[in-house]
Design a protein around this motif. Structure first.
Motif, PDB file in Angstrom:
ATOM      1  N   GLY A 177      26.854 -10.786 -13.816  1.00 22.64           N
ATOM      2  CA  GLY A 177      27.849 -11.825 -14.060  1.00 22.64           C
ATOM      3  C   GLY A 177      28.804 -11.455 -15.174  1.00 22.64           C
ATOM      4  O   GLY A 177      30.008 -11.732 -15.101  1.00 22.64           O
ATOM      5  N   LEU A 178      28.280 -10.818 -16.206  1.00 22.82           N
ATOM      6  CA  LEU A 178      29.135 -10.393 -17.312  1.00 22.82           C
ATOM      7  C   LEU A 178      30.060  -9.251 -16.909  1.00 22.82           C
ATOM      8  O   LEU A 178      31.173  -9.134 -17.435  1.00 22.82           O
ATOM      9  CB  LEU A 178      28.285 -10.011 -18.519  1.00 22.82           C
ATOM     10  CG  LEU A 178      27.518 -11.177 -19.155  1.00 22.82           C
ATOM     11  CD1 LEU A 178      26.632 -10.683 -20.293  1.00 22.82           C
ATOM     12  CD2 LEU A 178      28.458 -12.268 -19.625  1.00 22.82           C
ATOM     13  N   VAL A 179      29.614  -8.420 -15.970  1.00 21.98           N
ATOM     14  CA  VAL A 179      30.485  -7.368 -15.440  1.00 21.98           C
ATOM     15  C   VAL A 179      31.692  -8.006 -14.754  1.00 21.98           C
ATOM     16  O   VAL A 179      32.838  -7.595 -14.958  1.00 21.98           O
ATOM     17  CB  VAL A 179      29.716  -6.443 -14.474  1.00 21.98           C
ATOM     18  CG1 VAL A 179      30.666  -5.559 -13.686  1.00 21.98           C
ATOM     19  CG2 VAL A 179      28.713  -5.591 -15.226  1.00 21.98           C
TER      20      VAL A 179
ATOM     21  N   LEU B 127      29.319 -19.220 -14.370  1.00 21.39           N
ATOM     22  CA  LEU B 127      28.435 -18.747 -13.307  1.00 21.39           C
ATOM     23  C   LEU B 127      27.509 -17.609 -13.743  1.00 21.39           C
ATOM     24  O   LEU B 127      26.451 -17.422 -13.149  1.00 21.39           O
ATOM     25  CB  LEU B 127      29.258 -18.320 -12.090  1.00 21.39           C
ATOM     26  CG  LEU B 127      29.894 -19.476 -11.332  1.00 21.39           C
ATOM     27  CD1 LEU B 127      30.837 -18.954 -10.259  1.00 21.39           C
ATOM     28  CD2 LEU B 127      28.846 -20.374 -10.726  1.00 21.39           C
ATOM     29  N   ALA B 128      27.880 -16.850 -14.771  1.00 20.83           N
ATOM     30  CA  ALA B 128      27.013 -15.756 -15.235  1.00 20.83           C
ATOM     31  C   ALA B 128      25.659 -16.274 -15.732  1.00 20.83           C
ATOM     32  O   ALA B 128      24.610 -15.775 -15.301  1.00 20.83           O
ATOM     33  CB  ALA B 128      27.722 -14.933 -16.310  1.00 20.83           C
TER      34      ALA B 128
ATOM     35  N   GLY C 273      24.133 -11.186  -9.140  1.00 21.05           N
ATOM     36  CA  GLY C 273      24.800 -11.842 -10.269  1.00 21.05           C
ATOM     37  C   GLY C 273      26.293 -11.573 -10.249  1.00 21.05           C
ATOM     38  O   GLY C 273      27.103 -12.470 -10.499  1.00 21.05           O
ATOM     39  N   LEU C 274      26.674 -10.340  -9.927  1.00 16.92           N
ATOM     40  CA  LEU C 274      28.081  -9.993  -9.790  1.00 16.92           C
ATOM     41  C   LEU C 274      28.717 -10.798  -8.662  1.00 16.92           C
ATOM     42  O   LEU C 274      29.808 -11.349  -8.818  1.00 16.92           O
ATOM     43  CB  LEU C 274      28.222  -8.496  -9.520  1.00 16.92           C
ATOM     44  CG  LEU C 274      29.624  -7.965  -9.241  1.00 16.92           C
ATOM     45  CD1 LEU C 274      30.458  -7.997 -10.502  1.00 16.92           C
ATOM     46  CD2 LEU C 274      29.552  -6.566  -8.686  1.00 16.92           C
ATOM     47  N   LEU C 275      28.025 -10.894  -7.558  1.00 19.71           N
ATOM     48  CA  LEU C 275      28.536 -11.639  -6.409  1.00 19.71           C
ATOM     49  C   LEU C 275      28.702 -13.119  -6.733  1.00 19.71           C
ATOM     50  O   LEU C 275      29.726 -13.727  -6.405  1.00 19.71           O
ATOM     51  CB  LEU C 275      27.603 -11.464  -5.214  1.00 19.71           C
ATOM     52  CG  LEU C 275      27.987 -12.187  -3.936  1.00 19.71           C
ATOM     53  CD1 LEU C 275      29.261 -11.602  -3.361  1.00 19.71           C
ATOM     54  CD2 LEU C 275      26.863 -12.092  -2.930  1.00 19.71           C
ATOM     55  N   LEU C 276      27.715 -13.701  -7.377  1.00 17.34           N
ATOM     56  CA  LEU C 276      27.808 -15.114  -7.736  1.00 17.34           C
ATOM     57  C   LEU C 276      28.982 -15.368  -8.681  1.00 17.34           C
ATOM     58  O   LEU C 276      29.731 -16.329  -8.517  1.00 17.34           O
ATOM     59  CB  LEU C 276      26.502 -15.603  -8.364  1.00 17.34           C
ATOM     60  CG  LEU C 276      26.474 -17.074  -8.748  1.00 17.34           C
ATOM     61  CD1 LEU C 276      26.620 -17.951  -7.510  1.00 17.34           C
ATOM     62  CD2 LEU C 276      25.191 -17.414  -9.472  1.00 17.34           C
ATOM     63  N   ALA C 277      29.161 -14.475  -9.646  1.00 19.62           N
ATOM     64  CA  ALA C 277      30.278 -14.646 -10.576  1.00 19.62           C
ATOM     65  C   ALA C 277      31.615 -14.435  -9.870  1.00 19.62           C
ATOM     66  O   ALA C 277      32.609 -15.075 -10.218  1.00 19.62           O
ATOM     67  CB  ALA C 277      30.145 -13.682 -11.754  1.00 19.62           C
TER      68      ALA C 277
END
Length: 124
Positions: A43-45, A19-20, A107-111
């Motif tokens: 996403g990487l976070v 997902l990232a 991006g964090l939320l999606l991941a």
């Protein structure tokens, strides 16, 4: 501590690893390169935070002799470590790398939806 959930946590990490880049592509398509980099970083976070959990899970699985008190302390420690990694990496992205906050958080939320995707595929 994590007995029987090893495959679930690893599924989450794999889902977040997929997902990232998806978040980065969506950010790049709709907003631009800066948003794509910020979304990828977000996403990487999420993947790094899950990595701490996988690491602690593997540590607990290597020591079946640990009692529930020691495992509970490890559980609390893993939670604190995950929070510190999250805050530290988000701070790095915002303050040092000067990434755009909204795409990074999206991006964090999606991941983080990797948790839902992995839980959806899990049979009770």
């Amino acid at each position: 501590m994590f007995f029987g959930t090893q495959s679930a946590i690893q599924r989450v990490a794999r889902a977040q690893a997929v997902l990232a880049p998806v978040a980065a592509v969506l950010g790049g398509v709709f907003v631009g390169l800066d948003a794509a980099l910020a979304a990828l970083f977000g996403g990487l976070v999420a993947l790094a935070v899950s990595g701490v959990l996988v690491w602690r899970e593997q540590q607990s699985m290597r020591h079946p002799e640990w009692d529930q008190h020691r495992l509970f302390r490890l559980f609390i420690r893993a939670g604190v470590e995950r929070m510190l990694v999250l805050v530290g990496l988000l701070g790095l992205g915002l303050a040092v790398l000067k990434l755009s906050p909204l795409p990074m958080l999206l991006g964090l939320l999606l991941a983080q939806f990797g948790w839902l995707a992995a839980a959806q595929g899990r049979k009770n």
